[in-house]
Design a protein around this motif. Structure first.
Motif, mmCIF file in Angstrom:
data_model
loop_
_atom_site.group_PDB
_atom_site.id
_atom_site.type_symbol
_atom_site.label_atom_id
_atom_site.label_comp_id
_atom_site.label_asym_id
_atom_site.label_seq_id
_atom_site.Cartn_x
_atom_site.Cartn_y
_atom_site.Cartn_z
ATOM 1 N N GLY A 84 -9.491 12.120 10.348
ATOM 2 C CA GLY A 84 -8.761 11.760 9.143
ATOM 3 C C GLY A 84 -7.437 11.106 9.458
ATOM 4 N N GLY A 85 -6.761 10.678 8.400
ATOM 5 C CA GLY A 85 -5.511 9.953 8.565
ATOM 6 C C GLY A 85 -4.402 10.783 9.165
ATOM 7 N N PHE A 86 -4.322 12.062 8.799
ATOM 8 C CA PHE A 86 -3.236 12.889 9.316
ATOM 9 C C PHE A 86 -3.378 13.092 10.820
ATOM 10 C CE2 PHE A 86 -1.178 16.884 10.361
ATOM 11 C CZ PHE A 86 0.043 16.753 9.725
ATOM 12 N N SER A 87 -4.565 13.481 11.260
ATOM 13 C CA SER A 87 -4.778 13.699 12.693
ATOM 14 C C SER A 87 -4.593 12.407 13.477
ATOM 15 C CB SER A 87 -6.174 14.270 12.927
ATOM 16 O OG SER A 87 -6.343 15.494 12.240
ATOM 17 N N ALA A 88 -5.102 11.298 12.944
ATOM 18 C CA ALA A 88 -4.943 10.020 13.637
ATOM 19 C C ALA A 88 -3.474 9.627 13.735
ATOM 20 C CB ALA A 88 -5.735 8.939 12.910
ATOM 21 N N TRP A 104 6.649 1.560 8.182
ATOM 22 C CA TRP A 104 5.402 2.324 8.158
ATOM 23 C C TRP A 104 5.393 3.303 6.982
ATOM 24 C CZ3 TRP A 104 1.054 2.477 11.463
ATOM 25 C CH2 TRP A 104 1.078 1.555 12.512
ATOM 26 N N ILE A 105 6.516 3.951 6.735
ATOM 27 C CA ILE A 105 6.585 4.892 5.613
ATOM 28 C C ILE A 105 6.371 4.161 4.290
ATOM 29 C CG2 ILE A 105 8.140 6.411 4.329
ATOM 30 C CD1 ILE A 105 9.363 7.250 6.954
ATOM 31 N N GLY A 106 7.058 3.034 4.110
ATOM 32 C CA GLY A 106 6.889 2.278 2.873
ATOM 33 C C GLY A 106 5.472 1.776 2.687
ATOM 34 N N ALA A 107 4.866 1.272 3.768
ATOM 35 C CA ALA A 107 3.490 0.783 3.662
ATOM 36 C C ALA A 107 2.527 1.915 3.333
ATOM 37 C CB ALA A 107 3.086 0.103 4.973
ATOM 38 N N GLY A 108 2.742 3.081 3.936
ATOM 39 C CA GLY A 108 1.867 4.208 3.644
ATOM 40 C C GLY A 108 1.947 4.656 2.200
ATOM 41 N N LEU A 120 2.900 2.824 -0.360
ATOM 42 C CA LEU A 120 2.334 1.779 -1.217
ATOM 43 C C LEU A 120 0.809 1.803 -1.195
ATOM 44 C CD1 LEU A 120 4.701 -1.262 -0.534
ATOM 45 C CD2 LEU A 120 4.512 0.091 -2.624
ATOM 46 N N LEU A 121 0.217 1.994 -0.024
ATOM 47 C CA LEU A 121 -1.243 2.040 0.051
ATOM 48 C C LEU A 121 -1.794 3.243 -0.707
ATOM 49 C CD1 LEU A 121 -1.974 1.015 3.757
ATOM 50 C CD2 LEU A 121 -2.577 -0.246 1.691
ATOM 51 N N ALA A 122 -1.170 4.406 -0.506
ATOM 52 C CA ALA A 122 -1.676 5.607 -1.171
ATOM 53 C C ALA A 122 -1.521 5.509 -2.683
ATOM 54 C CB ALA A 122 -0.949 6.841 -0.629
ATOM 55 N N ALA A 123 -0.332 5.107 -3.140
ATOM 56 C CA ALA A 123 -0.122 4.982 -4.584
ATOM 57 C C ALA A 123 -0.920 3.821 -5.168
ATOM 58 C CB ALA A 123 1.366 4.802 -4.880
ATOM 59 N N GLY A 124 -1.045 2.720 -4.413
ATOM 60 C CA GLY A 124 -1.819 1.582 -4.906
ATOM 61 C C GLY A 124 -3.289 1.903 -5.081
ATOM 62 N N THR A 125 -3.829 2.772 -4.215
ATOM 63 C CA THR A 125 -5.224 3.188 -4.382
ATOM 64 C C THR A 125 -5.419 3.918 -5.703
ATOM 65 O OG1 THR A 125 -5.385 3.419 -1.980
ATOM 66 C CG2 THR A 125 -7.105 4.440 -3.299
ATOM 67 N N GLY A 126 -4.449 4.756 -6.049
ATOM 68 C CA GLY A 126 -4.559 5.453 -7.330
ATOM 69 C C GLY A 126 -4.390 4.530 -8.518
ATOM 70 N N GLY A 128 -3.230 5.020 4.126
ATOM 71 C CA GLY A 128 -1.853 5.226 3.689
ATOM 72 C C GLY A 128 -1.268 6.515 4.237
ATOM 73 N N VAL A 129 -2.068 7.589 4.240
ATOM 74 C CA VAL A 129 -1.610 8.848 4.839
ATOM 75 C C VAL A 129 -1.333 8.654 6.327
ATOM 76 C CG1 VAL A 129 -2.263 11.231 5.341
ATOM 77 C CG2 VAL A 129 -2.830 10.227 3.125
ATOM 78 N N PHE A 130 -2.222 7.940 7.002
ATOM 79 C CA PHE A 130 -2.044 7.660 8.432
ATOM 80 C C PHE A 130 -0.734 6.917 8.693
ATOM 81 C CE2 PHE A 130 -2.560 4.124 11.457
ATOM 82 C CZ PHE A 130 -2.617 4.830 12.650
ATOM 83 N N ALA A 131 -0.483 5.866 7.919
ATOM 84 C CA ALA A 131 0.735 5.080 8.124
ATOM 85 C C ALA A 131 1.980 5.910 7.848
ATOM 86 C CB ALA A 131 0.709 3.839 7.231
ATOM 87 N N LEU A 132 1.937 6.736 6.816
ATOM 88 C CA LEU A 132 3.117 7.538 6.506
ATOM 89 C C LEU A 132 3.377 8.590 7.580
ATOM 90 C CD1 LEU A 132 4.624 8.672 3.346
ATOM 91 C CD2 LEU A 132 3.894 10.517 4.833
ATOM 92 N N VAL A 133 2.324 9.235 8.082
ATOM 93 C CA VAL A 133 2.513 10.242 9.132
ATOM 94 C C VAL A 133 3.092 9.595 10.382
ATOM 95 C CG1 VAL A 133 1.288 11.818 10.671
ATOM 96 C CG2 VAL A 133 0.753 11.790 8.241
ATOM 97 N N VAL A 134 2.589 8.423 10.738
ATOM 98 C CA VAL A 134 3.135 7.715 11.897
ATOM 99 C C VAL A 134 4.611 7.389 11.672
ATOM 100 C CG1 VAL A 134 3.007 5.586 13.240
ATOM 101 C CG2 VAL A 134 0.919 6.776 12.610
ATOM 102 N N GLY A 135 4.926 6.828 10.511
ATOM 103 C CA GLY A 135 6.311 6.444 10.245
ATOM 104 C C GLY A 135 7.248 7.629 10.168
ATOM 105 N N ALA A 136 6.839 8.702 9.478
ATOM 106 C CA ALA A 136 7.722 9.863 9.327
ATOM 107 C C ALA A 136 7.971 10.542 10.668
ATOM 108 C CB ALA A 136 7.109 10.850 8.334
ATOM 109 N N THR A 137 6.922 10.716 11.461
ATOM 110 C CA THR A 137 7.093 11.373 12.762
ATOM 111 C C THR A 137 7.951 10.530 13.694
ATOM 112 O OG1 THR A 137 4.883 12.315 12.459
ATOM 113 C CG2 THR A 137 5.862 12.489 14.637
ATOM 114 N N LEU A 138 7.685 9.225 13.734
ATOM 115 C CA LEU A 138 8.471 8.362 14.616
ATOM 116 C C LEU A 138 9.913 8.237 14.147
ATOM 117 C CD1 LEU A 138 5.988 5.468 15.465
ATOM 118 C CD2 LEU A 138 6.550 7.498 16.788
#
Length: 592
Positions: A463-467, A499-503, A505-511, A548-558
């Motif tokens: 999943g996105g979080f683990s990745a 990365w945080i912004g893109a994540g 936007l992708l997650a909210a845009g999907t909804g 989107g979850v993947f991108a946000l986790v990468v951005g927040a952690t980094l």
């Protein structure tokens, strides 16, 4: 006016049909009419004074009409209110119906948004309130024209003063008193209070309801699992024992406990939890290691006669609280696991995961589809925490390291020519060449593993979080072996905030995309695409949300990593130096 009339009529209807005690039920309709009469009187006073009253005098400037664009927002609101009042069912009816069904499901009571419901009791109450408000305003005309300050019959009571005194008492005096009784600036007493209250709450429930094993027989104890738990428990005890004076050893032992938890998840067939625990454990350990270097040294003070009696009592108290809390949680877990579980939603999720979510990994389908709204809120919280951490550490200047460099580095600095002098920051790759080389070679492999986990997460563990955590670990290793400047010069795509912004936007845009197909927010869709050579490939819109979850986790952690890593390249915080003899003499002369 019509908009307010509909609201008042619905209010009166609810007051008449409210489920309340008999005495209150008789009072509610009259209280509703009285309050409405006061609102009518106030509205009449405002309208008459603003539009039909005398011209103002002694104004510093002459009033004038606002510009067109200043009136434009107000005019839009006025037209909207008129539209809602005249045609409520056509304007707000669809939105209200969608919101009500989303909250109540199929148990929506009958309601009507028509302006006219015939001659009924709520309409009569509206006329009574309207007439009462007009009569009250006419009775108060003489007082209003006389410019008498204060409210009628309540002139001695000042609501502003009562409110201010109440707020001062609640927000200042009472809060200060409670802080004096229960407050402390130390973390340990606060945690002790929280754990103690939780233990007392659980004990009270056990005292009232009783406690005992369930109806299921205990499972046989596997020696291998028992050994894993024994090792994990020993690591936890060792971490608690070494936490005060040997932080690195305590952190290492904590990692051993986390590894035991990972193996336990694998043992009980929970690979998603095991993967999440493992990646989070690695990232957390590294971030804690980055912060340990700036913590002050802990110096053990040896007493002549050993620890004092008060110190022993405090340690016994803390040990008692820890054992009681841990034993209580263990007993609660045992009581739950030895009872027959009720019919939970888990079976429903298992049955609907593939037919409605398009995936066989129920954990991932639940996170990105069935409970996608919860996940969306959680990633917004993660983004806020990462940005707050970055903002706090942005201007932080660390104190000198509390630990000296290892003796091997000091020896190498002293004997090898051409090396920088002691004290200059140097990357680990200069000291550990082989691990640094292997880490750099494994970097693209780890990125490939992250992509593999991301794409398979809807059907298999991942999943996105683990990745995202795997990508963060790969980058963290590069920071560790190459240093901040080397890593950021070679990895130009390291832009955590982007990365945080893109994540998000992708997650909210999907909804939001579901609205284009007249579906509720975050409704997912899946189908099979026939690709040449490959054949039928399952695709789900939840994959975009997971990206989107993947991108946000990468951005927040980094982002949190960068906030800590940049401390090594910033100027050290200026430490106060002792005064020189000349300065001390000058200060002494000034005092004389």
């Amino acid at each position: 006016l019509l908009n307010g009339f509909i609201s008042k009529e619905m209010f009166f209807a609810e007051a008449l049909s409210a489920d309340a005690p008999l005495g209150l039920l008789n009072i509610l309709p009259f209280a509703a009419m009285l309050g409405s009469a006061f609102s009518v009187a106030y509205s009449l006073r405002f309208i008459h004074g603003a539009f039909f009253g005398p011209d103002p005098v002694d104004l510093p400037r002459k009033p004038h009409e606002p510009d067109t664009w200043m009136r434009f927002p107000v005019e839009i609101l006025v037209l909207t209110c008129i539209g809602v009042g005249v045609l409520p069912a056509a304007t707000v009816g669809p939105f209200l119906d969608l919101a009500v069904h989303a909250v109540l499901g199929n148990n929506v009571p009958a309601y009507s948004l028509s302006v006219w419901h015939g001659l009924n009791l709520p309409l009569l109450m509206s006329f009574v309130a309207l007439g009462g408000g007009v009569a009250l305003y006419l009775l108060l005309q003489r007082r209003l024209r006389s410019d008498i300050e204060g409210e009628p019959l309540l002139s001695r009571l000042e609501g502003k003063r009562i409110f201010e005194r109440t707020m001062v008492f609640l927000s200042w005096r009472l809060a200060r008193r409670l802080e004096e009784i229960f407050g402390t600036r130390r973390l340990q007493p606060q945690l002790r209070l929280i754990v103690g209250i939780a233990f007392l709450a659980g004990g009270a429930a056990v005292w009232v309801r009783g406690f005992g094993p369930g109806n299921l027989p205990p499972s046989p104890v596997d020696p291998v699992l028992a050994l894993i738990w024994a090792v994990g428990g020993a690591c936890a005890l060792g971490a608690a024992w070494q936490a005060k004076f040997h932080r690195l050893a305590a952190l290492t032992l904590t990692g051993g406990t986390g590894l035991a938890v990972v193996l336990t998840f694998v043992w009980f067939s929970a690979p998603d939890l095991a993967l999440t625990q493992l990646t989070v454990e690695v990232v957390t350990t590294v971030l804690l290691l980055l912060g340990l270097r700036w913590l002050p040294k802990r110096v053990r003070i040896q007493g002549e006669g050993g620890p004092e009696v008060l110190t022993r009592v405090k340690r016994i108290r803390d040990l008692t609280i820890a054992v009681s809390a841990g034993g209580g949680l263990a007993a609660l877990s045992y009581a739950v696991m030895t009872r027959t579980p009720p019919d939970l939603l888990a079976q429903d999720f298992l049955a609907r995961a593939y037919t409605e979510g398009g995936g066989t990994n129920v954990v991932n389908v639940t996170l990105v589809d069935f409970r996608g709204f919860d996940t969306l809120g959680e990633i917004f919280v993660v983004a806020a925490v990462a940005l707050a951490t970055y903002a706090l550490l942005r201007r932080f200047r660390p104190a000198p390291d509390s630990l000296e460099p290892p003796s091997q580095q000091l020896d190498q600095l002293g004997v090898e020519p051409g090396l920088p002098p002691a004290g200059e920051v140097r990357p680990v790759a200069d000291w550990l060449v082989v691990p640094a080389t292997l880490t750099r070679l494994l970097f693209p492999v780890m990125l490939l593993v992250a992509a593999f986990l991301l794409l398979r997460g809807h059907d298999l563990p991942g999943g996105g979080f683990s990745a995202g955590m795997v990508v963060a670990i790969a980058v963290i290793l590069q920071y560790m072996v190459g240093g901040t400047e080397w890593t950021e010069n070679r990895l130009a795509w390291l832009r955590p905030r982007a990365w945080i912004g893109a994540g998000l936007l992708l997650a909210a845009g999907t909804g939001l995309a579901a609205w284009a197909f007249e579906r509720p927010f975050l409704t997912s869709y899946f189908a099979y695409l026939d690709l040449p050579v490959v054949g039928a490939v399952p695709t789900a819109s939840a994959l975009i949300f997971d990206i989107g979850v993947f991108a946000l986790v990468v951005g927040a952690t980094l982002l949190m990593l960068v906030a800590l890593a940049h401390q090594s390249v910033r100027g050290r915080r200026a430490m106060p130096r002792p005064p020189t003899p000349a300065e001390r003499a000058t200060l002494a002369m000034g005092e004389d």
